[in-house]
Write an enzyme that holds these catalytic residues in place. Sequence first.
Site, mmCIF file in Angstrom:
data_model
loop_
_atom_site.group_PDB
_atom_site.id
_atom_site.type_symbol
_atom_site.label_atom_id
_atom_site.label_comp_id
_atom_site.label_asym_id
_atom_site.label_seq_id
_atom_site.Cartn_x
_atom_site.Cartn_y
_atom_site.Cartn_z
ATOM 1 N N ASP A 135 3.548 9.364 -1.170
ATOM 2 C CA ASP A 135 2.332 8.683 -0.717
ATOM 3 C C ASP A 135 2.062 7.521 -1.665
ATOM 4 O OD1 ASP A 135 0.120 8.339 0.884
ATOM 5 O OD2 ASP A 135 -0.568 10.403 0.684
ATOM 6 N N HIS A 184 0.815 -1.224 0.000
ATOM 7 C CA HIS A 184 0.000 0.000 0.000
ATOM 8 C C HIS A 184 0.841 1.263 0.000
ATOM 9 C CE1 HIS A 184 -4.049 -1.763 0.642
ATOM 10 N NE2 HIS A 184 -3.309 -2.800 1.020
HETATM 11 C C1 GDG Z 1 -2.025 4.021 3.232
HETATM 12 C C2 GDG Z 1 -1.027 4.686 2.291
HETATM 13 C C3 GDG Z 1 -2.728 4.588 0.477
HETATM 14 C C4 GDG Z 1 -8.199 10.830 7.574
HETATM 15 N N1 GDG Z 1 -8.478 11.679 8.568
HETATM 16 C C5 GDG Z 1 -9.717 11.365 8.993
HETATM 17 C C6 GDG Z 1 -10.206 10.307 8.219
HETATM 18 N N2 GDG Z 1 -9.245 9.995 7.359
HETATM 19 C C7 GDG Z 1 -9.347 8.930 6.350
HETATM 20 C C8 GDG Z 1 -9.429 9.489 4.955
HETATM 21 C C9 GDG Z 1 -8.858 8.337 4.125
HETATM 22 C C10 GDG Z 1 -7.867 7.698 5.076
HETATM 23 O O1 GDG Z 1 -8.183 8.143 6.387
HETATM 24 C C11 GDG Z 1 -6.440 8.108 4.774
HETATM 25 O O2 GDG Z 1 -6.030 7.442 3.610
HETATM 26 P P1 GDG Z 1 -4.720 7.837 2.805
HETATM 27 O O3 GDG Z 1 -4.706 7.104 1.536
HETATM 28 O O4 GDG Z 1 -4.703 9.295 2.622
HETATM 29 O O5 GDG Z 1 -3.482 7.501 3.719
HETATM 30 P P2 GDG Z 1 -2.898 6.307 4.681
HETATM 31 O O6 GDG Z 1 -3.678 6.160 5.918
HETATM 32 O O7 GDG Z 1 -1.496 6.733 4.903
HETATM 33 O O8 GDG Z 1 -2.952 4.918 3.877
HETATM 34 C C12 GDG Z 1 -1.757 5.489 1.248
HETATM 35 C C13 GDG Z 1 -3.607 3.815 1.445
HETATM 36 O O9 GDG Z 1 -2.834 3.131 2.408
HETATM 37 C C14 GDG Z 1 -4.477 2.802 0.713
HETATM 38 O O10 GDG Z 1 -3.697 1.913 -0.024
HETATM 39 O O11 GDG Z 1 -3.537 5.410 -0.316
HETATM 40 O O12 GDG Z 1 -0.853 6.069 0.354
HETATM 41 O O13 GDG Z 1 -0.130 5.521 3.012
HETATM 42 O O14 GDG Z 1 -9.859 7.422 3.832
HETATM 43 O O15 GDG Z 1 -10.739 9.819 4.656
HETATM 44 N N3 GDG Z 1 -11.444 9.795 8.397
HETATM 45 C C15 GDG Z 1 -12.217 10.328 9.371
HETATM 46 N N4 GDG Z 1 -11.786 11.345 10.167
HETATM 47 C C16 GDG Z 1 -10.568 11.867 10.023
HETATM 48 O O16 GDG Z 1 -10.194 12.786 10.778
HETATM 49 N N5 GDG Z 1 -13.450 9.859 9.566
#
Ligand code: GDG
Length: 743
Positions: A371, A164
């Site tokens: 990312d 990921h």
């Molecule tokens: C890893 C990889 C890859 C965030 N703040 C809140 C909240 N979120 C949710 C977002 C989104 C998720 O968390 C974050 O997803 P990301 O993709 O931005 O990042 P990582 O957690 O680092 O995930 C990444 C992913 O895996 C999937 O393969 O894309 O690159 O690092 O869904 O909406 N949700 C709520 N409150 C928050 O304050 N409810």
Amino acid sequence: MGESKLIVVSVRLPVRLERTGEAWQASPSPGGLATALRSVARKRPFTWVGWPGVSVPVHLQDSAAAALTDFGRPVFLVQKEFQGFYEQFSNRLIWPLFHNISGRLKFDRSAWYRYRVVNERFADAVLEVAEPGDTVWVHDYQLALVPRLLRKSGLECAIGFFLHIPFPSHEIYRTLPAREEFLLGMLGADLIGFHTYEFAQHFRNACLRVLGIESEREVIALPDHLAHLGVHPIGVDPQEIHAFAQLPEVKDEFESLRARFRTKKVILGVDRLDYTKGIPEKLLAFEEFLRRNPHWQTKVVLIQIAAPSRTGVQEYRDLKREVDELVGRINGRYGTFNHTPIVYINQTIPRTRLSALYRLADVAFLTPLRDGMNLVAMEYVAARTDNPGTLILSEFAGAASCLAGARLVNPHNIGLMADVLADALHNSSAVESEFQGMRDFVHANTSEAWAQRFLKRLDEFHDNRRAGAKRLDAVCINVVEPQRRLFILDYGGTLQPHVPQVSEAVPDRRVRSVLHELASLASVYVISRRSAAVLDRWLGDLPIGLVCEDGVAIKHAGGDWPAMPEIDPTVLDTMVKPVLEDFAEHTPGSKLVRGRVALGWHYRTVDPKLGALRAKGLYAQLEDTLKGLPYAVLRSNRAIEVRPARLTKHSVAERLLESHADAELVFCAGNDRVDEGMFEVALRSERDNVITCFVGDKDTIGQYFVESPAELVDQLETMVSLWLEPPVIGSELRGSGAAPAAK
Ligand code: GDG
């Protein structure tokens, strides 16, 4: 047999486990992965293997496992394991390294040890629930060793792995002390998925440079299987996002936010508070934008959600302090009595509010330094069903390669980001057609589609798998029945590991002893690139045959060396040497090596990519030049050599097979492409029992493989002990007793 099941393995079970006294309460805590797998899980039996997220004392593990029955098979970790495996190795080493932040590298041997042990625990848990024909899908960098552990166990399942996070360029990856084992761990899978083509290529490059495995396109060939590389960008669930936005409480939240910010443009950032997400850089860019554009100072607000993450790790605490200070500084400098430029929320906000914010924000400002994908970018696009917004996105996010309508920025260029922000706010009516392109992508590439496509590919690859080499297991192959046996064993890299200094290549006690024992039961020949004199010194006292200089002369057991052949050097000097010199001149680090009968071009110290490319060209040119002449062009590990065809390992194998026409068992081992020439001869000989065994982790035509010379020696020792075992009447493994003969 029931329908085959899908076993998902991730570090966390999608569950919240809480303790009340001695009792446990488990409730779902679905993340992105659980959502993505929902539809797949409805269609076939499904199990999840993972850590339940809390430490469970040993005496309460049975009751916790019972509470978790509906959620999957828990892997319990004690505090020390959690720290070493998760916090230290996964989060303080792999996470920064794979996000190109190598300054934070902290390799700790005990953490690596924990990482291996915990990966073994996960693999064991899978083995407990897996049945032949199942599909196992392992997720992410915390469990990189699991695919190989499963394969080594002989599990008859399709094995998939998805990374990921980014896979870094080789320059960074090579700094990882455990780089070979980590790569090989992932390579245990039939399909390895990445978000982007770039990450897949970095991985392929690492296989070449770290493991020396040359590959074609998107397949890494290993002795026992093919590891396919797939580009599978993850997605979100736009329908669910849309449905969520229709909830009355989300609409209320949206209206109240709209009223609150009605005179302002809203810029939104949503990130875990992680140093890879570029939050300080974003704040600096916003500050610079305010400085350059005073007329915007009271008309724009940056809402930055920074959900707390890994708060136990020092680097994250440092980041929190840095962000707190920056927000304070910018708000202090540009805030007024009625206006606060940055609304900073260092909490996880409810989904209702997040959904409303996506609808509200004119601009989503996402600036990770690196990312894997960045789901927030996709969620923002999916949430803007009625009017498009502007997505400013770091070019270092995987999502940048999928979302063509985004305005890409380099998050290290603060001035540029400030300008792009100004431009986005000046020209705030985002281009509908560009936004529609991104919506189309997000709708076509949903999280469910991502899971289905990955699993479909995995099943296809597994169904079409070639019959690769099997791991050599002396107990399972039929070595006992045949009475007359011939062993042809390469030396360097096969019986004894390769070493840089010839003086250190001396056979160790175990090798000498197994050869000695083997020689009482079989005709044994050891082939080496060393001279007759060196071989005599090393092995001359043993009752075995020796072949010097990779095929120049054979000395039979108890006999003498024949006169060494003299060859006419004309062809090598006039036809081969000029070509090799030309290549050596244009390939820095490569050199010509002259042997008594051979001329070689060695590229061991050449950049592996360049070396592989040039070697391909040179090989083709030499084959063409020498067509019809009695010379062989041989490709070995990082060398190309020309020598008379009659003085090759290939021809030695032919002669030995001829002179041992009565051998019922032919065993041939080697570690090099040139050794595969011997395998070919042995396999063609149509004896009843031919065993060809490759030593190493690369593709082979051999029927069997072992990973190292030590493992081969183990197996040879086992064979010897099987032969020496007294016959057991009625047993499947009937010992032949010590029966030398033409042996
Ligand atoms: C890893 C990889 C890859 C965030 N703040 C809140 C909240 N979120 C949710 C977002 C989104 C998720 O968390 C974050 O997803 P990301 O993709 O931005 O990042 P990582 O957690 O680092 O995930 C990444 C992913 O895996 C999937 O393969 O894309 O690159 O690092 O869904 O909406 N949700 C709520 N409150 C928050 O304050 N409810």
